[in-house]
Design a protein around this motif. Sequence first.
Motif, mmCIF file in Angstrom:
data_model
loop_
_atom_site.group_PDB
_atom_site.id
_atom_site.type_symbol
_atom_site.label_atom_id
_atom_site.label_comp_id
_atom_site.label_asym_id
_atom_site.label_seq_id
_atom_site.Cartn_x
_atom_site.Cartn_y
_atom_site.Cartn_z
ATOM 1 N N PHE A 131 -2.868 -3.600 17.567
ATOM 2 C CA PHE A 131 -1.492 -4.088 17.545
ATOM 3 C C PHE A 131 -0.608 -3.084 16.802
ATOM 4 N N TYR A 132 0.632 -3.018 17.236
ATOM 5 C CA TYR A 132 1.533 -1.989 16.734
ATOM 6 C C TYR A 132 2.931 -2.565 16.532
ATOM 7 N N TRP A 133 3.641 -1.953 15.602
ATOM 8 C CA TRP A 133 5.080 -2.194 15.465
ATOM 9 C C TRP A 133 5.804 -0.850 15.526
ATOM 10 N N ASN B 71 -8.680 -5.013 13.489
ATOM 11 C CA ASN B 71 -9.740 -5.661 12.716
ATOM 12 C C ASN B 71 -9.211 -6.139 11.365
ATOM 13 N N ASN B 72 -8.025 -6.712 11.400
ATOM 14 C CA ASN B 72 -7.394 -7.320 10.225
ATOM 15 C C ASN B 72 -7.032 -6.337 9.127
ATOM 16 N N GLU B 73 -6.855 -5.093 9.499
ATOM 17 C CA GLU B 73 -6.342 -4.159 8.507
ATOM 18 C C GLU B 73 -5.517 -3.074 9.164
ATOM 19 N N ILE B 74 -4.657 -2.466 8.352
ATOM 20 C CA ILE B 74 -3.822 -1.386 8.845
ATOM 21 C C ILE B 74 -4.695 -0.173 9.134
ATOM 22 N N SER B 75 -4.561 0.377 10.330
ATOM 23 C CA SER B 75 -5.341 1.559 10.677
ATOM 24 C C SER B 75 -4.508 2.836 10.573
ATOM 25 N N GLU B 76 -3.216 2.712 10.695
ATOM 26 C CA GLU B 76 -2.332 3.872 10.591
ATOM 27 C C GLU B 76 -0.931 3.377 10.263
ATOM 28 N N SER C 167 3.302 4.859 9.206
ATOM 29 C CA SER C 167 4.208 5.982 9.038
ATOM 30 C C SER C 167 4.842 5.930 7.652
ATOM 31 N N GLU C 168 5.587 6.979 7.341
ATOM 32 C CA GLU C 168 6.250 7.037 6.031
ATOM 33 C C GLU C 168 7.373 6.003 5.935
ATOM 34 N N ILE C 169 7.817 5.507 7.081
ATOM 35 C CA ILE C 169 8.836 4.455 7.077
ATOM 36 C C ILE C 169 8.251 3.158 6.533
ATOM 37 N N PHE C 170 7.004 2.936 6.787
ATOM 38 C CA PHE C 170 6.333 1.677 6.433
ATOM 39 C C PHE C 170 5.991 1.690 4.950
ATOM 40 N N ASP C 171 6.990 1.384 4.135
ATOM 41 C CA ASP C 171 6.774 1.401 2.686
ATOM 42 C C ASP C 171 6.433 0.004 2.192
ATOM 43 N N ASP C 172 6.504 -0.171 0.879
ATOM 44 C CA ASP C 172 6.058 -1.432 0.267
ATOM 45 C C ASP C 172 6.915 -2.628 0.672
ATOM 46 N N GLN C 173 8.070 -2.381 1.263
ATOM 47 C CA GLN C 173 8.921 -3.480 1.720
ATOM 48 C C GLN C 173 8.364 -4.148 2.967
ATOM 49 N N PHE C 174 7.492 -3.437 3.654
ATOM 50 C CA PHE C 174 6.960 -3.931 4.915
ATOM 51 C C PHE C 174 5.519 -4.420 4.732
ATOM 52 N N SER C 175 5.164 -5.431 5.487
ATOM 53 C CA SER C 175 3.767 -5.849 5.554
ATOM 54 C C SER C 175 3.514 -6.445 6.929
#
Lengths: 115, 115
Positions: B32-34, B51-56, B58-66
Motif C-alpha cells: 500500500f502506498y500514499w 506486512n504492517n510496517e513502513i517499507s519505504e 520519502s523525506e516529506i513523510f516526517d513525524d507529522q505523518f503516520s
Amino acid sequence: AQTVTQSQPEMSVQEAETVTLSCTYDTSESDYYLFWYKQPPSRQMILVIRQEAYKQQNATENRFSVNFQKAAKSFSLKISDSQLGDAAMYFCAYRSGSGAQKLVFGQGTRLTINP
Amino acid sequence: EPEVTQTPSHQVTQMGQEVILRCVPISNHLYFYWYRQILGQKVEFLVSFYNNEISEKSEIFDDQFSVERPDGSNFTLKIRSTKLEDSAMYFCASSEGGLTYNEQFFGPGTRLTVL
C-alpha cells in the motif's frame, strides 16, 4: 536520485490524429521500469503502458505505443487515432529495479483533443 | 473490476488540526502506498507499507505523518497537526506484490484543504 522531466505542459491534437508526448529521465541504474499514467478529470490515475528497461522492443497497447531510447534516456508516448476520451493529464513515471517501490513522476502533460 | 477507494473525496480542516484520510485497497493486494500532489506540481511519493510496517518513505513523510492498517480492509494516513502546505490531493495506491513489475492501482484521491 532519479528525476523525470516532461517538457510539454500542454498539448493538443485533432481527433483521429496522432500525438506524441515527451518524457526524459535521469538515472544511473541499468534496471528499471518506465510507465505512462493517464489521469482523466475524475482524477483516478490509470496505467496506460509500461516498458521494462532491459527490453529493446518498444511496448504497445492498442493505440498507445512508446519510443524508448535507453541511451538517450527518453521515453515518449505516441497516441494514434486520438479519441475524445483520451483527453487527460498524462504522467510519465520511473520505478527502480533495485527493489525500491516508489514511483517517481514527471510534471505531467495536459492533452486536449479537438473535435 | 476491483478498485481502490478513498474517503472523503474532499476534506477541509483548520491549521493545527489532525486529519485522517482513509483508503480501501484492492482486497488481495499486499502493498500500500500514499502519494500527494500539490496543485500544479508533480505527484510525489510519501510512503509504502507492507506486512504492517513502513517499507519505504520519502523525506516529506516526517513525524507529522503516520500510516496504519487498523483492520483487514482500511489503510489510513494521519496528519497530526496540519499546516497550510499540506493542502494537496492525496492518492492511495495498492499493488499485489512489491516487485517492480507489479502495477500500482490508484484511488481517486482525497483533496485536503488546510485553512
